[in-house]
Design a protein around this motif. Structure first.
Motif, mmCIF file in Angstrom:
data_model
loop_
_atom_site.group_PDB
_atom_site.id
_atom_site.type_symbol
_atom_site.label_atom_id
_atom_site.label_comp_id
_atom_site.label_asym_id
_atom_site.label_seq_id
_atom_site.Cartn_x
_atom_site.Cartn_y
_atom_site.Cartn_z
ATOM 1 N N TRP A 54 -3.952 -4.481 3.370
ATOM 2 C CA TRP A 54 -4.958 -4.339 2.319
ATOM 3 C C TRP A 54 -6.317 -4.871 2.769
ATOM 4 C CZ3 TRP A 54 -5.881 -1.801 -1.946
ATOM 5 C CH2 TRP A 54 -4.823 -1.271 -2.676
ATOM 6 N N PHE A 98 0.831 -1.212 0.000
ATOM 7 C CA PHE A 98 0.000 0.000 0.000
ATOM 8 C C PHE A 98 0.865 1.263 0.000
ATOM 9 C CE2 PHE A 98 -3.370 2.940 1.400
ATOM 10 C CZ PHE A 98 -4.388 2.530 0.581
ATOM 11 N N LEU A 138 -9.607 -2.566 2.790
ATOM 12 C CA LEU A 138 -10.782 -2.906 1.988
ATOM 13 C C LEU A 138 -12.013 -3.133 2.858
ATOM 14 C CD1 LEU A 138 -9.187 -5.266 -0.693
ATOM 15 C CD2 LEU A 138 -9.887 -2.875 -0.943
ATOM 16 N N VAL A 192 -7.887 5.255 -1.796
ATOM 17 C CA VAL A 192 -7.269 4.017 -2.286
ATOM 18 C C VAL A 192 -6.828 4.178 -3.737
ATOM 19 C CG1 VAL A 192 -7.631 1.569 -2.766
ATOM 20 C CG2 VAL A 192 -8.592 2.589 -0.692
#
Length: 212
Positions: free
Chosen positions: A182, A42, A186, A135
């Motif tokens: 992640w 990320f 999410l 994101v």
């Protein structure tokens, strides 16, 4: 005829390679490996990426600078990094078509935009759209850094980054940590859009039609 013992030497004297001829002035990474590590973590990989570029440049050039400071405040030093990469490209005569200033500017704008979106998301402003945009903002950041990396590879005489293309054990460890990150991100974005695992399970189970 006897040789003149006082004559200067006639053998060719080779000059030592300068800093720009070493081939290790910057971090070398293949495009594939860079993308995997950057997006899998990320974007956290860019901290190591920036530090190693400055550390190697300092070692090769002898220039007095602090790699850690330039890493923590990368938005103020990315233009300087691209300028040095371009200078090595020009000095070594290695051809690489790119726009150093433009790539640095894209990185700075994308990074600042990402930081603003993170702050808005943390305060619930514009949520859930700011969560999703935060994101997606990772894409222009990664794209600009990849372009810079390709130029750095070319400046070091390894355009494809073949000398650093394989993932190491440490790389896989960071990828595993990034996978957890992640997942959390999410799940947070899904929750911001009103979706949860409980709702998904409830939607999948049809209502009972039996009478009590």
């Amino acid at each position: 005829m006897e040789p003149n013992l006082y004559a200067p030497p006639t053998a060719a004297v080779t000059q030592p390679a300068g800093p720009a001829d070493r081939g290790d002035e910057f971090l070398i990474v293949s495009a594939r490996k860079f993308c995997i590590l950057f997006f899998a973590t990320f974007g956290v990989y860019q901290l190591y990426w920036s530090y190693m570029h400055w550390a190697r440049y300092r070692a090769a050039s002898g220039e007095y600078l602090w790699p850690l400071v330039r890493t923590l405040f990368a938005i103020f030093y990315t233009h300087a990094l691209t300028a040095r990469i371009d200078a090595v490209l020009r000095k070594t005569g290695r051809d690489h078509a790119w726009a150093p200033g433009a790539m640095a500017t894209v990185y700075v704008i994308a990074t600042v935009g990402n930081a603003v979106l993170d702050q808005l998301s943390a305060r619930g402003i514009g949520s859930p759209h700011t969560d999703l945009l935060g994101v997606l903002a990772l894409l222009p950041v990664g794209w600009s850094l990849l372009r810079i990396q390709r130029a750095a590879n070319a400046a070091c005489g390894d355009p494809r980054g073949e000398s650093n293309a394989r993932l190491t054990v440490a790389n896989y460890a960071w990828i595993a940590i990034g996978a957890v990150l992640w997942l959390l991100i999410l799940l947070g974005v899904a929750a911001a859009f009103g979706f949860s695992l409980d709702n998904g399970v409830d939607a999948a189970i049809p209502e009972s039609t039996s009478s009590s």
